[in-house]
Design an enzyme around this catalytic site. Sequence first.
Site, PDB file in Angstrom:
ATOM      1  CB  ALA A  70      -0.872  -0.008   1.243  1.00 58.11           C
ATOM      2  N   GLY A 114       0.465  -5.290   0.067  1.00 53.69           N
ATOM      3  CA  GLY A 114      -0.508  -5.291  -1.026  1.00 53.69           C
ATOM      4  C   GLY A 114       0.104  -5.759  -2.341  1.00 53.69           C
ATOM      5  CD  GLU A 117      -2.637  -8.193   1.066  1.00 55.30           C
ATOM      6  OE1 GLU A 117      -2.492  -6.978   0.806  1.00 55.30           O
ATOM      7  OE2 GLU A 117      -3.211  -8.603   2.083  1.00 55.30           O
ATOM      8  CD  GLU A 137       0.562  -6.354   4.907  1.00 56.18           C
ATOM      9  OE1 GLU A 137       1.350  -7.247   5.310  1.00 56.18           O
ATOM     10  OE2 GLU A 137       0.001  -6.399   3.802  1.00 56.18           O
TER      11      GLU A 137
HETATM   12  N1  CO8 Z   1       4.505   3.473   0.193  1.00 50.95           N
HETATM   13  C1  CO8 Z   1       4.947   4.721  -0.056  1.00 50.95           C
HETATM   14  N2  CO8 Z   1       6.248   5.038  -0.182  1.00 50.95           N
HETATM   15  C2  CO8 Z   1       7.128   4.036  -0.035  1.00 50.95           C
HETATM   16  C3  CO8 Z   1       6.742   2.707   0.228  1.00 50.95           C
HETATM   17  C4  CO8 Z   1       5.354   2.446   0.334  1.00 50.95           C
HETATM   18  N3  CO8 Z   1       4.869   1.204   0.538  1.00 50.95           N
HETATM   19  N4  CO8 Z   1       7.838   1.951   0.320  1.00 50.95           N
HETATM   20  C5  CO8 Z   1       8.883   2.783   0.148  1.00 50.95           C
HETATM   21  N5  CO8 Z   1       8.444   4.013  -0.073  1.00 50.95           N
HETATM   22  C6  CO8 Z   1       9.261   5.227  -0.340  1.00 50.95           C
HETATM   23  C7  CO8 Z   1      10.160   5.572   0.833  1.00 50.95           C
HETATM   24  O1  CO8 Z   1       9.458   6.302   1.801  1.00 50.95           O
HETATM   25  C8  CO8 Z   1      11.238   6.361   0.140  1.00 50.95           C
HETATM   26  O2  CO8 Z   1      10.715   7.628  -0.144  1.00 50.95           O
HETATM   27  P1  CO8 Z   1      11.625   8.947   0.073  1.00 50.95           P
HETATM   28  O3  CO8 Z   1      12.715   8.811  -0.945  1.00 50.95           O
HETATM   29  O4  CO8 Z   1      10.676  10.065  -0.187  1.00 50.95           O
HETATM   30  O5  CO8 Z   1      12.133   8.867   1.475  1.00 50.95           O
HETATM   31  C9  CO8 Z   1      11.374   5.649  -1.207  1.00 50.95           C
HETATM   32  O6  CO8 Z   1      10.138   4.948  -1.414  1.00 50.95           O
HETATM   33  C10 CO8 Z   1      12.497   4.623  -1.234  1.00 50.95           C
HETATM   34  O7  CO8 Z   1      12.293   3.738  -0.152  1.00 50.95           O
HETATM   35  P2  CO8 Z   1      13.505   3.123   0.676  1.00 50.95           P
HETATM   36  O8  CO8 Z   1      14.564   4.148   0.832  1.00 50.95           O
HETATM   37  O9  CO8 Z   1      12.937   2.524   1.913  1.00 50.95           O
HETATM   38  O10 CO8 Z   1      14.017   2.007  -0.339  1.00 50.95           O
HETATM   39  P3  CO8 Z   1      14.851   0.715   0.006  1.00 50.95           P
HETATM   40  O11 CO8 Z   1      15.274   0.154  -1.300  1.00 50.95           O
HETATM   41  O12 CO8 Z   1      15.875   0.987   1.024  1.00 50.95           O
HETATM   42  O13 CO8 Z   1      13.798  -0.309   0.690  1.00 50.95           O
HETATM   43  C11 CO8 Z   1      11.708  -1.490   0.858  1.00 50.95           C
HETATM   44  C12 CO8 Z   1      12.761  -0.872  -0.056  1.00 50.95           C
HETATM   45  C13 CO8 Z   1      12.289  -2.711   1.565  1.00 50.95           C
HETATM   46  C14 CO8 Z   1      10.566  -1.932  -0.039  1.00 50.95           C
HETATM   47  C15 CO8 Z   1      11.259  -0.452   1.904  1.00 50.95           C
HETATM   48  O14 CO8 Z   1      10.981   0.763   1.251  1.00 50.95           O
HETATM   49  C16 CO8 Z   1      10.027  -0.838   2.679  1.00 50.95           C
HETATM   50  O15 CO8 Z   1      10.106  -1.651   3.600  1.00 50.95           O
HETATM   51  N6  CO8 Z   1       8.855  -0.279   2.311  1.00 50.95           N
HETATM   52  C17 CO8 Z   1       7.618  -0.516   3.015  1.00 50.95           C
HETATM   53  C18 CO8 Z   1       7.064  -1.883   2.634  1.00 50.95           C
HETATM   54  C19 CO8 Z   1       5.798  -2.163   3.400  1.00 50.95           C
HETATM   55  O16 CO8 Z   1       5.720  -2.054   4.609  1.00 50.95           O
HETATM   56  N7  CO8 Z   1       4.734  -2.598   2.660  1.00 50.95           N
HETATM   57  C20 CO8 Z   1       3.473  -2.935   3.255  1.00 50.95           C
HETATM   58  C21 CO8 Z   1       2.580  -1.750   3.252  1.00 50.95           C
HETATM   59  S1  CO8 Z   1       1.028  -2.086   4.088  1.00 50.95           S
HETATM   60  C22 CO8 Z   1       0.108  -2.881   2.946  1.00 50.95           C
HETATM   61  O17 CO8 Z   1       0.552  -3.189   1.864  1.00 50.95           O
HETATM   62  C23 CO8 Z   1      -1.316  -3.184   3.309  1.00 50.95           C
HETATM   63  C24 CO8 Z   1      -2.050  -3.673   2.095  1.00 50.95           C
HETATM   64  C25 CO8 Z   1      -3.450  -3.201   2.118  1.00 50.95           C
HETATM   65  C26 CO8 Z   1      -4.023  -3.053   0.715  1.00 50.95           C
HETATM   66  C27 CO8 Z   1      -3.543  -1.809  -0.021  1.00 50.95           C
HETATM   67  C28 CO8 Z   1      -4.634  -0.794  -0.277  1.00 50.95           C
HETATM   68  C29 CO8 Z   1      -4.308   0.286  -1.322  1.00 50.95           C
END
Ligand code: CO8
Length: 263
Positions: A70, A114, A117, A137
């Site tokens: 998400a 997501g 998923e 999550e």
């Molecule tokens: N959403 C928005 N922005 C994101 C997300 C995300 N999921 N993931 C990363 N970003 C952004 C970061 O904030 C960063 O932005 P900025 O440059 O402005 O600071 C940029 O992308 C790069 O991110 P990282 O520096 O963290 O990149 P890395 O290569 O170091 O790491 C990862 C990559 C491992 C993917 C890491 O970014 C991470 O852990 N992201 C979060 C993943 C996560 O928790 N996903 C689950 C989200 S909850 C969910 O999916 C619930 C599903 C419900 C259905 C969805 C309904 C629409």
Amino acid sequence: MNNVIPKTEWIQTWSKNGVGWIKLSHENKLNPLSAAFILAIKNAAQKYDDDPSIGCIVLIGSDKSFAAGADLKEMVKLNYASVSESRYIENGWLEIPKIQTPIIAGVRGYALGGGCELAMMCDFIIATYDAKFGQPEINIGAIPGAGGTQRLTRSIGKSKAMLAVLTGDMISAEEAENCGLVAKVFKNEDFDASLENIANKIANQSKPLAKLAKQAVNIAYETTLEEGVRSERALFYSTFALDDHVEGMEAFSEKRKPVWKNK
Ligand code: CO8
């Protein structure tokens, strides 16, 4: 979500040899999934599903990520009232598993939350060795909400699904293949050609037969063995009403390749 305008600029679509490709191309290469993004993905998949020339749909992401879950920058602004009133994970999400055309997820990099998923809503997943799957999550104050606890458990079993959902740890592509989450893993350099080969093979099958086969396998996901076997038999009998059944039988007898009429 009500009144959401699909972000069509974040997807690229093209078709070749009966395969409809959808590339998730968010300005952030991690492909965070907002409501507007998922609606655009759903619309593109539905358009291919309605196109009689398309026999297989493939969903791919960027080199870095299929989708990292998400869009947390959108989600952080939401509260209980807004997610329930706007039906946050309903519009778009619920339509993707209803696509009748076979649909493959081609995963490079991250398929998290997501994103995992969404990949699991496809009929099967093809991945590169550096792909990473997970339901993280729990680490960000939530639990999976777009079918993760259900589809992951059906796919890899309770024990491994519990481990993934309760720790939020990522699952490597090799492990995902070993436990059945992923159908096949390829080296980076072989991925595009291998994915295209598989998609072309499916697109060249009889379209009504492929849809019936998909429907039959999906029934196994949702019902008891007895009911599933009954449904499969009814679908099997229905293949005898197709011109392509006659063509398949005749081609076998005449030792030639079938020429499908798709009816
Ligand atoms: N959403 C928005 N922005 C994101 C997300 C995300 N999921 N993931 C990363 N970003 C952004 C970061 O904030 C960063 O932005 P900025 O440059 O402005 O600071 C940029 O992308 C790069 O991110 P990282 O520096 O963290 O990149 P890395 O290569 O170091 O790491 C990862 C990559 C491992 C993917 C890491 O970014 C991470 O852990 N992201 C979060 C993943 C996560 O928790 N996903 C689950 C989200 S909850 C969910 O999916 C619930 C599903 C419900 C259905 C969805 C309904 C629409």
